[in-house]
Design an enzyme around this catalytic site. Structure first.
Site, PDB file in Angstrom:
ATOM      1  N   ASP A 177       0.993  -1.138   0.393  1.00  0.00           N
ATOM      2  CA  ASP A 177       0.098  -0.044   0.025  1.00  0.00           C
ATOM      3  C   ASP A 177       0.647   1.177   0.127  1.00  0.00           C
ATOM      4  OD1 ASP A 177      -2.247   1.284   0.473  1.00  0.00           O
ATOM      5  OD2 ASP A 177      -2.145   1.658   2.345  1.00  0.00           O
ATOM      6  N   ASP A 230      -1.443  -0.647   6.709  1.00  0.00           N
ATOM      7  CA  ASP A 230      -1.507  -0.114   7.028  1.00  0.00           C
ATOM      8  C   ASP A 230      -2.958   0.310   7.625  1.00  0.00           C
ATOM      9  OD1 ASP A 230      -1.568   3.765   7.027  1.00  0.00           O
ATOM     10  OD2 ASP A 230      -1.539   2.440   5.760  1.00  0.00           O
ATOM     11  N   ASP A 263      -7.518  -2.382   4.127  1.00  0.00           N
ATOM     12  CA  ASP A 263      -6.257  -3.226   3.672  1.00  0.00           C
ATOM     13  C   ASP A 263      -6.874  -4.613   4.273  1.00  0.00           C
ATOM     14  OD1 ASP A 263      -4.133  -1.055   2.401  1.00  0.00           O
ATOM     15  OD2 ASP A 263      -3.616  -0.241   3.729  1.00  0.00           O
TER      16      ASP A 263
END
Length: 643
Positions: A342, A537, A541
């Protein structure tokens, strides 16, 4: 003895259970040691065989009964030959031939191994429960009698709900307010609040950040955006089967084999004595050898050495801010060849900073920055705060501004030192008929355009800054042989592509919702050659973390849901720890393999001696103890190793 799996409701009592196991082992060990001392000292009362039997049975019960219980349970489930069965038969054999201390010692060392195993393997994660915690339990519905607080499930499509500042939107719907700002990070990972006007869609999970807003419900609670994320986590978690412990797999072959071998040691000489003259067969002697063989073949050393190696790896990682939730993930991370990351909060700081100030002709960078900062100084928007922070410390005072008017979705119109100032996006300047150069199109980052007295004055680029070790993290992954590195983000594609190019990442995809991230992970996993690790995080996600072969969460600043869902947590929030985690996993695997080879070598040697009548039960037990000690020393090496 805790041999089963722990669910979320029992995780809080795990330490208490381990203390109870340690107490049981301590009681058995003390009784065993005392019994051996009494025998060696030839204490008169201990010469009585019945007293010795009762004494050692008392030592056996704390550690042996749980194993007998497990053996019974596995037999009922159809798995007759397990390490529990072997341990039970071997200890019973030792008691049958009167070797009580050996029977207790076998169980004590097995219990020690299981205790290490329980501390090393992963426990059930509370990811789904954590997701449920962030889903609002109530909704404020606007009805004839006023605002009623009800469960989101009781709200009908078409009704209007009210969301106050700081509250999370409970249901998907359409905004009935002229303009409102929402924190969308729970769904998209995008750190910039989104301005949503009347008639635009608002999703469950967003947080109102500026003013009270009203939303007309468009979907029932079970079909909201947050519910869909929850379903994704459930489905992804179901697709991830837990790694089965090596010793359990091995015992399926090993246990029936050694039990059959022990029986053959007793039976074959008897058959040979019938066929061959001159061979004197002593049933008691060969029965003793068979039982010695059975005791020797107990997988105590393996049971201790394997989890101890993983325990050392987990300890080494935790000292460096990396938490593996189980030994199986230490194994899994060594096989990873594809890392998907990410952007916001993982590779970047999640904090906006001014990256570029480009004034129009006739102005300096300092003049443009001061003018825009003066216009934005009363705003709480992250972009505005970043611009104000960028002013040099020597700036004595802000320029005076007045009559600030925020135009939803466009920017700010205000007066600075008596001059009209416009600060916002391209639509704002277009709305007032201000021409600006086309060079601002396609620039990665958030562009704040400025006009003074309806004349273009320049632009400022504000963007989320990469973490200091982000580039080193990518280089480290390539050094570890990771063949594919991919970046996924909810940010605009131009921003994502620019950052990927700066960090040396080959593939980057932006404008993604959680479903889009999951789709990308599924495409990668469709190729059986890919072993995928995902690093994230945020709440958004969680599905990708659960679906990946190894989920890695940034634990310091990451959401609770990401931390609970992930298999590995980087507590320092440093992406550079990811290649380190891979190195630790590989070092641990080498040590575990060394321990397995050592245990097998010693085991086979003592088995051969036992079958030939050259090894006693105590020698067998001490060989296991010796192997276990060497395994401990080998596992401790990783704690001192530099990565």
């Amino acid at each position: 003895m805790s041999h089963g799996h722990c669910n979320g409701s029992c995780c809080g009592t795990e330490q208490d259970m381990q203390k109870k196991e340690m107490l049981k082992i301590a009681v058995s060990f003390v009784l065993l040691a005392a019994g051996i001392f009494l025998s060696a000292a030839d204490v008169p009362f201990f010469r009585d065989g019945r007293i010795r039997l009762v004494w050692y049975l008392a030592a056996y019960v704390p550690v042996g009964v749980p194993v007998l219980r497990e053996a019974w349970e596995t037999m009922r489930s159809g798995e007759i030959f397990s390490e529990f069965t072997l341990m039970s038969v071997a200890a019973a054999g030792a008691f049958l031939i009167g070797e009580y201390p050996e029977g207790v010692a076998v169980m004590v060392f097995y219990a020690v191994g299981e205790l290490f195993q329980d501390r090393a393997v992963s426990r059930a994660k509370r990811s789904i429960g954590a997701l449920l915690d962030v889903r609002p339990e109530t909704a404020a519905v606007v009805r004839e009698k006023g605002i009623e607080t009800v469960s989101p499930a009781e709200v009908r499509i078409g009704e209007t709900i009210e969301v106050r500042v700081g509250e999370r939107v409970p249901l998907d719907g359409i905004s009935e307010s002229d303009a409102a700002s929402f924190d969308t990070s729970a769904l998209t990972g995008e750190s910039v609040p989104r301005r949503i006007g009347r008639g635009e869609e608002v999703l469950a999970g967003m947080i109102a950040t500026e003013n009270v807003c009203r939303i007309r419900v468009a979907r029932p609670a079970g079909e909201s955006a947050l519910s869909r994320i929850l379903d994704l986590v459930r489905n992804a978690a179901d697709r991830k089967a837990p790694a089965e412990l090596f010793i359990r797999k091995f015992a399926r072959i090993y246990t029936p084999a050694v039990m059959a071998a022990a029986a053959l040691i007793v039976a074959v000489p008897w058959v040979w004595s019938l066929a061959a003259s001159g061979f004197d067969y002593d049933f008691g002697d060969w029965l003793y050898r068979g039982l010695v063989f059975l005791v020797v073949s107990c997988p105590c050393a393996l049971v201790v050495s394997v989890p101890l190696g993983y325990f050392g790896g987990i300890g080494a990682a935790s000292r460096r801010g990396i938490l593996f939730k189980g030994s199986n993930y230490l194994d899994a991370i060594t096989k990873v060849n594809t890392v998907v990351m990410d952007k916001t909060g993982t590779l970047t700081k999640g904090v906006f900073e001014v990256q570029q100030v480009v004034p129009a002709e006739g102005l300096s960078e300092k003049q443009l920055l001061e003018t825009v900062a003066a216009a934005e100084m009363r705003s709480n928007h992250p972009i505005a705060r970043a611009i104000v922070r960028a002013l040099p410390e020597m700036t004595p005072v802000f320029l005076s501004s007045s009559d600030a008017k925020e135009i939803p979705g466009l920017g700010i119109e205000t007066t600075v030192n008596g001059k009209e100032v416009l600060a916002g996006n391209a639509k704002l300047l277009g709305h007032y008929g201000v021409d600006f150069p086309p060079e601002t199109d396609g620039i990665p980052g958030t562009i704040v355009l400025c006009a003074v007295e309806r004349r273009y004055a320049g632009y400022i680029v504000v963007a989320d800054m990469p973490k200091e070790d982000a580039r080193d993290a990518v280089a480290g992954l390539r050094k570890e042989g990771i063949r594919r590195i991919v970046m996924l983000s909810g940010d605009r594609q131009a921003i994502v592509s620019r950052l990927a190019a700066d960090l040396g990442i080959g593939q980057a995809y932006g404008d993604l919702l959680p479903e889009g991230k999951v789709e990308r992970i599924e495409r990668l996993k469709a190729d059986p050659a890919n072993v995928v690790a995902f690093v994230g995080d945020g709440i958004n996600d969680a599905p990708a973390l659960a679906l990946s072969d190894v989920g890695i969460a940034m634990g310091g600043l990451g959401s609770d849901v990401a931390v609970e869902t992930a298999d590995v947590i980087v507590q320092t929030d440093q992406p550079g720890r990811i290649p380190m985690a891979i190195r630790i996993g590989r070092a641990t695997r080498r040590i575990v393999r060394q321990n397995i080879v050592l245990a097998f070598a010693v085991k086979l040697a003592v088995l051969a001696l036992g079958a030939g009548g050259l090894a006693t039960l105590w020698e067998a037990v001490f060989s296991d103890v010796g192997v276990s000690l060497l395994a401990v020393l080998n596992a401790v090496r990783i704690m001192r190793k530099r990565f």
